[in-house]
Design a protein around this motif. Structure first.
Motif: not given
Length: 121
Positions: A55-56, A59-63, A84-89, A100-104
């Motif tokens: 979930t994004n 507040t403002p963010y660009t990527s 910005a706006g992407t919610t899946t990968y 494994y570990m994902y970090t965002l």
């Protein structure tokens, strides 16, 4: 006599006025280049197809920066930046015998948020 004393110190007075104006400029005007750290993504979880979803922030963010690390070897496997706006990968298939570990992190004007992590296996 008074005119002589005024004429003898004009350089010092001008310098003092300039210093005073400079100091007032930085105390009265907020510094515009200071950027607030963006909020991180939340609710990061694994999808049934092996991808990730989150979930994004509102507040403002660009990527968003996504990093995949092989926890077995402690090496980075993949890194990408999504808009910005992407919610899946979905990176693709992962070796089930490894951890494994994902970090965002969200990004705003070059400033990174705190990270959200997801451990797999």
């Amino acid at each position: 006599m008074m005119m002589i004393s005024l004429k003898s110190k004009p350089k010092r007075s001008a310098f003092r006025i300039l210093v005073l104006c400079f100091l007032m400029l930085f105390t009265l005007v907020p510094i515009a280049s200071a950027t607030v750290m963006p909020d991180p993504v939340t609710n990061l979880h694994l999808k049934a197809n092996g991808g990730i979803e989150w979930t994004n922030p509102t507040t403002p963010y660009t990527s968003i920066r996504i990093i995949l690390v092989n926890r077995t070897t402690n090496k980075q496997v993949h890194s990408t930046i999504v808009s910005a706006g992407t919610t899946t990968y979905n990176y693709g298939s992962l070796d089930s015998s490894k951890r494994y570990m994902y970090t965002l992190n969200t990004i705003l004007n070059g400033v990174y948020s705190s990270y959200a992590s997801l451990y797999i296996n």
